[in-house]
Write an enzyme that holds these catalytic residues in place. Structure first.
Site, mmCIF file in Angstrom:
data_model
loop_
_atom_site.group_PDB
_atom_site.id
_atom_site.type_symbol
_atom_site.label_atom_id
_atom_site.label_comp_id
_atom_site.label_asym_id
_atom_site.label_seq_id
_atom_site.Cartn_x
_atom_site.Cartn_y
_atom_site.Cartn_z
ATOM 1 N N HIS A 1 -0.199 -61.755 41.467
ATOM 2 C CA HIS A 1 -1.061 -60.607 41.135
ATOM 3 C C HIS A 1 -1.039 -60.228 39.526
ATOM 4 O O HIS A 1 -0.387 -59.174 39.176
ATOM 5 C CB HIS A 1 -0.179 -59.425 42.018
ATOM 6 C CG HIS A 1 -0.168 -59.555 43.408
ATOM 7 N ND1 HIS A 1 0.521 -58.658 44.337
ATOM 8 C CD2 HIS A 1 -1.087 -60.305 44.223
ATOM 9 C CE1 HIS A 1 0.364 -59.137 45.114
ATOM 10 N NE2 HIS A 1 -0.417 -60.132 45.656
ATOM 11 N N PRO A 2 -1.597 -61.238 38.805
ATOM 12 C CA PRO A 2 -1.873 -60.616 37.216
ATOM 13 C C PRO A 2 -2.246 -59.466 37.208
ATOM 14 O O PRO A 2 -3.601 -59.411 37.789
ATOM 15 C CB PRO A 2 -2.121 -62.026 36.655
ATOM 16 C CG PRO A 2 -2.601 -62.804 37.840
ATOM 17 C CD PRO A 2 -1.966 -62.469 38.976
#
Lengths: 516, 176
Positions: free
Chosen positions: A447-448
């Protein structure tokens, strides 16, 4: 398989192609697919550009050796500069929604409240977003996971939490009639995973949107200070190397290339960075996994890989951000690469594969990472754990171990290079001593986010509350990079909801009726 | 945790960034002149490795994946050969760091333990001790080097169906 007639065949393209549209959408994942569909259904001429290929269910063969290569950004090897955190992202039509585990959370109210109070985004209230959440969930077919769908691996998490009195539950998900094969992260060959290539993209195409695959955007075009479109390379399917070039003229551009490549594209073009914040503030939601051995067979690779979570520590006792614990499992090649140690000790743990249960702590981190440009303009991710994140990882691993032992585990191991094996709850305190230097423990991120953040103040964030650049009118961002901070939960619904709200605003600007 | 072996190699050694920071740059420079990785050393069939480099990689893989009791050894699944073929496709630019890393590995008893021995000539248990030293080193370059080699070796090995029986993995639902 025959593709939709609005999918433009780029396999034979040579030389320089010239295309035009009213709106160019860059990236076909959670943000871009929503933008394309919601704009095309208003009669707007949309061109949707995707760097990866358009794989259909018949392409998904459940083989790690093939599917990581075909479905993942950098073939699943994208990592921080020092290789200490592997950053997983999809690269195909549908983006990361094709290879995620279908977890659907609405944005927590505590997070929205922070965005309102600290970033001047007063309009982003839970009430104002509710109709967009509902629209997204209806399109994806989001439903609760029922008890019968919880596999043994995830049931262990629930049992442990129940015995400890920890708050826990099962996710809502976007699957339909799941067969439980367990290969979600390699693409669903049974068409049960309701990723955006199964709903938003086909509906966009039906509404007239054109989809250009294997097109990598490298340039954002401006003329006389006004946005004019995008340009880039058409990639060869086999080699991945540029085979042709294109320009797509469009007066409005939506960037949805993900939280690594959207800021990189802006930096490469020296655009929209009056705030100096493009590429800064990157959060990764570091995932720290541990595995436990049980005497009975678990076979965690069968069934829905992630169905249960514990949110007891979503916020800590002092009210600060914490972590969520989620059940997880990994197929052999992936698991072997993170399994501790080597040699006979490694093989000994691998032999326990069918007896193992997995869980990770997903850390709600501060935005201390950056995206910058490296050799050849390629994005470089720098990220170092701060003391707060290290503390949360230690605490998350300790709580994971407590849950495992409460559920009857005989031992618990972390993913340190040098194994740290706990043989009972009395040993859990040993985890407090972890130094967590880079590459001592396998960490990863799916989840950047928050690398091109929304902020009402143009000096403090590159984009406004609708994701539009403060500096370049008609240039929008519609992916997780737009988040002001990390959200602390699996983010696909947040991305899609914000993209829907943004699309409604764009429709109004282009003289079409808003969504709601 | 990277998975596709060729990309692990490209990401780890193609960018020439992570290994070239701090002590890594010094050690790689040293590795490039140590025996076992000299620029002029004969390499056959246009491959990236000389015979001595090939021996070093095989020795490391054999200790990472020794096999036994139904599990094939690395050499049986040609893990080192597969890594070499992948590196060949990446070209000399991407492989020079890997070759230097192998040389540093070969001489690490001397470099890090002050023992005048080469890795490939150690007894298996002493080789394991050297590898463990890389995995747990205080020097970031060594930990990263260990992780990179381990990832590519393990993912190469366990992506092959021949490795699955030993761990009880029944394989995918779909036939290949």
């Amino acid at each position: 398989m025959r593709l939709h007639p609005n999918v433009v065949d780029t396999s034979e393209v040579r030389g320089l192609m010239r295309w035009e549209a009213e709106v160019a959408v860059v990236g076909s994942g959670a943000g871009g697919a929503v933008s394309a569909k919601e704009l095309a259904e208003a009669g707007i001429d949309v061109a949707l550009l995707e760097e990866g290929g358009y794989l259909r269910y018949s392409d998904f063969n459940q083989r790690e050796r093939d599917m990581y290569r075909r479905l993942y950004r950098d073939q699943a090897a994208q990592a921080t500069r020092d290789l200490s955190i592997n950053v997983l992202q999809g690269r195909a039509v549908g983006g990361s929604t094709v290879i995620n585990n279908c977890i659907c959370f609405r944005t927590p109210e505590r997070v929205l409240t922070r965005w309102q109070a600290e970033f001047g985004l007063e309009a982003l209230s839970a009430d104002s977003l509710r109709p967009y959440f509902e629209r997204v969930e209806a399109t994806l077919g989001v439903v609760p996971i029922v008890s019968a769908e919880v596999n043994e691996n995830n049931r262990i998490l629930l049992e442990g939490c129940e015995r400890l009195g920890y708050r826990a539950g099962t996710f809502s998900h976007n699957r339909k009639d799941c067969v439980g094969c367990g290969y979600c992260m390699l693409g669903c060959p049974y068409e049960r995973h309701q990723s955006v290539d199964m709903n938003y993209v086909p509906r966009a195409l039906d509404a007239g949107c054109r989809l250009f695959t294997r097109c990598r955007v490298e340039e954002i075009l401006t003329e006389g200070g006004r946005l004019a479109g995008v340009a880039g390379s058409v990639l060869d399917e086999g080699s991945g190397q540029p085979r042709a070039w294109f320009t797509l003229r469009a007066p409005l551009v939506v960037l949805a290339a993900g939280a690594i490549h959207t800021p990189a594209l802006l930096l490469l073009n020296r655009l929209a960075n009056g705030s100096g914040q493009v590429g800064r503030g990157l959060a990764l939601h570091p995932l720290a996994a541990s595995f436990a051995r049980f005497d009975r067979l678990i076979d965690g690779f069968v069934g829905i890989p992630q169905s249960a979570y514990c949110n007891q520590f979503e916020t800590l006792e002092d009210g600060s951000d914490g972590f969520i614990l989620e059940g997880i499992f990994a197929l052999p090649a992936l698991f072997a690469s993170i399994c501790p140690s080597f040699g006979e000790e490694h093989l000994s743990m691998m032999r326990d594969y069918r007896h193992l249960s997995g869980m990770y702590a997903m850390i709600q981190d501060d935005g201390r990472g950056t995206v910058s440009l490296g050799e050849g303009g390629r994005p470089v991710i720098d990220y170092h754990l701060g003391e707060r994140e290290r503390h949360l990882i230690r605490r998350g691993l300790q709580e994971s171990a407590r849950i495992f032992f409460a559920a009857g585990a005989t031992l618990v191991t972390t993913l340190l290079s040098q194994p740290l094996v706990l043989r009972g709850r009395e040993e859990i305190a040993r985890l407090e001593e972890l130094s967590l230097r880079p590459n001592e423990m396998a960490l990863f991120s799916a989840h950047p986010q928050a690398s091109c953040r929304m902020h009402a103040d143009p000096r403090q964030g590159p984009i406004d509350g609708y994701g539009e650049s403060h500096d370049v009118p008609n240039l929008f961002v519609a992916d997780a990079s737009a988040f002001p901070t990390s959200v602390g939960i699996n983010p696909q619904i947040t991305i899609m909801t914000l993209a829907s709200r943004q699309a409604s605003a764009i429709r109004r600007r282009l003289g079409r009726p808003p969504l709601l | 945790m990277a998975i596709s072996p060729d990309v692990v190699l490209r990401e780890s050694f193609g960018r020439r960034e992570f290994l070239r920071r701090g002590a890594g740059a010094l050690l790689l420079a040293l590795g490039s002149v140590l025996p076992g990785c000299r620029a002029g050393e004969v390499r056959d069939e246009g491959g990236p490795f000389s015979d001595s480099e090939r021996q070093i990689l095989r020795a490391i893989c054999n200790r990472l994946l020794p096999g036994g009791a139904g599990a094939p050894a690395a050499i049986e699944l040609d893990v080192a050969g597969t890594i070499e073929r992948l590196l060949r496709e990446l070209g000399p630019h991407a492989t020079s760091d890997f070759r230097s890393l192998l040389a540093v590995f070969e001489w690490s008893p001397l470099l890090f333990q002050a023992k005048p021995r080469r890795f490939t000539r150690l007894a298996p248990q002493d080789q394991d001790q050297v590898i463990r030293g890389w995995a747990t080193s205080r020097i970031g370059f060594r930990r990263t080097g260990f992780v990179a080699i381990k990832r590519v070796a393990m993912s190469t090995y366990y992506a092959q169906e021949a490795s699955w029986a030993a761990i009880g993995f029944p394989g995918p639902w779909l036939l290949s």
